[in-house]
Write a protein that holds these residues in place. Structure first.
Motif, mmCIF file in Angstrom:
data_model
loop_
_atom_site.group_PDB
_atom_site.id
_atom_site.type_symbol
_atom_site.label_atom_id
_atom_site.label_comp_id
_atom_site.label_asym_id
_atom_site.label_seq_id
_atom_site.Cartn_x
_atom_site.Cartn_y
_atom_site.Cartn_z
ATOM 1 N N ARG A 185 0.899 35.939 121.177
ATOM 2 C CA ARG A 185 -0.335 36.055 121.663
ATOM 3 C C ARG A 185 -1.515 34.979 121.350
ATOM 4 N NH1 ARG A 185 -3.059 41.762 120.131
ATOM 5 N NH2 ARG A 185 -0.856 42.440 120.361
ATOM 6 N N GLU A 186 -1.483 34.554 119.845
ATOM 7 C CA GLU A 186 -2.293 33.741 119.385
ATOM 8 C C GLU A 186 -2.143 32.478 119.377
ATOM 9 O OE1 GLU A 186 -3.202 35.213 115.555
ATOM 10 O OE2 GLU A 186 -4.227 37.213 116.347
ATOM 11 N N LYS A 187 -0.732 31.978 119.502
ATOM 12 C CA LYS A 187 -0.345 30.766 119.742
ATOM 13 C C LYS A 187 -0.801 29.934 118.576
ATOM 14 C CE LYS A 187 0.537 31.121 124.208
ATOM 15 N NZ LYS A 187 1.800 32.106 124.320
ATOM 16 N N ARG A 188 -0.476 30.504 117.369
ATOM 17 C CA ARG A 188 -0.925 29.889 115.957
ATOM 18 C C ARG A 188 0.631 29.682 115.301
ATOM 19 N NH1 ARG A 188 -4.870 32.698 112.185
ATOM 20 N NH2 ARG A 188 -3.916 34.845 112.890
ATOM 21 N N PRO A 189 0.809 28.642 114.518
ATOM 22 C CA PRO A 189 1.859 28.330 113.849
ATOM 23 C C PRO A 189 2.200 29.532 112.745
ATOM 24 C CG PRO A 189 0.286 27.030 112.789
ATOM 25 C CD PRO A 189 -0.349 27.784 113.948
ATOM 26 N N PRO A 190 3.646 29.770 112.427
ATOM 27 C CA PRO A 190 4.015 30.824 111.459
ATOM 28 C C PRO A 190 3.436 30.332 110.047
ATOM 29 C CG PRO A 190 6.074 29.640 112.580
ATOM 30 C CD PRO A 190 4.682 28.620 113.007
ATOM 31 N N GLU A 217 -2.622 38.361 111.729
ATOM 32 C CA GLU A 217 -2.300 38.418 110.135
ATOM 33 C C GLU A 217 -1.647 39.149 109.891
ATOM 34 O OE1 GLU A 217 -4.268 36.171 108.095
ATOM 35 O OE2 GLU A 217 -4.642 35.250 110.296
ATOM 36 N N LEU A 218 -1.154 40.151 110.697
ATOM 37 C CA LEU A 218 0.014 41.204 110.268
ATOM 38 C C LEU A 218 1.295 41.368 110.832
ATOM 39 C CD1 LEU A 218 -2.857 44.222 110.134
ATOM 40 C CD2 LEU A 218 -1.795 42.813 108.311
ATOM 41 N N SER A 219 1.416 40.431 112.047
ATOM 42 C CA SER A 219 2.430 40.490 112.882
ATOM 43 C C SER A 219 2.711 38.724 113.202
ATOM 44 C CB SER A 219 2.283 41.329 114.220
ATOM 45 O OG SER A 219 3.181 41.062 115.232
ATOM 46 N N SER A 220 4.102 38.664 112.937
ATOM 47 C CA SER A 220 4.457 37.098 113.350
ATOM 48 C C SER A 220 4.535 37.155 114.953
ATOM 49 C CB SER A 220 5.758 36.840 112.515
ATOM 50 O OG SER A 220 6.740 37.661 113.001
ATOM 51 N N SER A 221 5.209 38.039 115.508
ATOM 52 C CA SER A 221 5.127 37.863 116.953
ATOM 53 C C SER A 221 3.894 37.653 117.758
ATOM 54 C CB SER A 221 5.925 39.193 117.584
ATOM 55 O OG SER A 221 7.169 39.206 117.013
ATOM 56 N N ILE A 222 2.842 38.405 117.270
ATOM 57 C CA ILE A 222 1.603 38.139 117.804
ATOM 58 C C ILE A 222 1.074 36.975 117.285
ATOM 59 C CG2 ILE A 222 -0.899 39.027 117.401
ATOM 60 C CD1 ILE A 222 0.114 41.897 117.108
ATOM 61 N N ARG A 223 1.121 36.280 116.238
ATOM 62 C CA ARG A 223 0.576 35.146 115.779
ATOM 63 C C ARG A 223 1.419 33.987 116.603
ATOM 64 N NH1 ARG A 223 -1.479 33.592 110.966
ATOM 65 N NH2 ARG A 223 -1.327 31.281 110.498
ATOM 66 N N LEU A 224 2.627 34.005 116.980
ATOM 67 C CA LEU A 224 3.286 33.372 117.810
ATOM 68 C C LEU A 224 3.026 33.248 119.227
ATOM 69 C CD1 LEU A 224 5.432 30.877 118.050
ATOM 70 C CD2 LEU A 224 7.171 32.679 118.051
#
Length: 190
Positions: free
Chosen positions: A47-52, A38-45
């Protein structure tokens, strides 16, 4: 704390805000252990494998913001990495274009140094807070995944030199955790 807003108390409210805090993007180049997607696009992509997340601010926002910027005595930029994300840099460019004189505070992870960062530091009355959570590479690099310890400290020296002309400051945030508390004293001594 709430006291940071006390200087802005007036008998009568003004037509424009005197302070704005900006969290315009979660674009970040790090995957810090204490952060999330929710705070880092790199983690989202990665670590969490979620879309931008889609961009929240279009041209209309920046056009409207032009009217407010000249009235700001202080602006604060947080969220993601302001020197990587396009949106904060767009505001910095507007401020330079308008000859902005109000204090600009930026919270950064300290990884960025390029001609754009140097320009912002020299042409705006900018103060930096570098988020750093360790002193040695062995502690810092596993917590702030993507950081190179020596690069951060070299950038801090560059930042200090760049803000010197306008008497800007470079300070630090240190998030105390089980993984880094043992280095906090050494960090303070340095």
């Amino acid at each position: 704390t709430a006291t940071q807003y006390d200087p802005y108390l007036d008998d009568e409210p003004g037509e424009f805000p005197r302070r704005m805090d900006f969290i315009l993007s979660i674009t970040c180049n790090l995957q810090c252990a204490m952060c999330d997607g929710e705070l880092s696009s790199s983690i989202r992509l990665h670590r969490e494998k979620r879309p931008p997340m889609p961009p929240a601010y279009g041209d209309a926002f920046f056009d409207e913001l032009r009217e407010f910027l000249p009235h700001l005595e202080r602006s604060v930029f947080l969220g993601g990495e302001p020197f990587v994300a396009r949106e904060p840099q767009r505001v910095f460019d507007l401020m330079i274009e308008q000859g902005h004189t109000g204090a600009v505070q930026v919270v950064t992870n300290g990884t960025q140094w390029n001609k754009h960062v140097e320009r912002y530091l020299r042409e705006l009355p900018m103060n930096l807070t570098v988020s750093i959570d360790g002193f040695t590479a062995e502690t810092l690099e596993p917590l702030r995944v993507g950081v190179v310890r020596d690069q951060i400290f070299a950038n801090v020296d560059r930042y200090q030199a760049a803000v010197e002309d306008h008497e800007g400051t470079v300070s630090f945030h240190y998030c105390l955790m089980r993984q880094n508390w043992h280095e906090f004293g050494r960090f303070l001594l340095e």
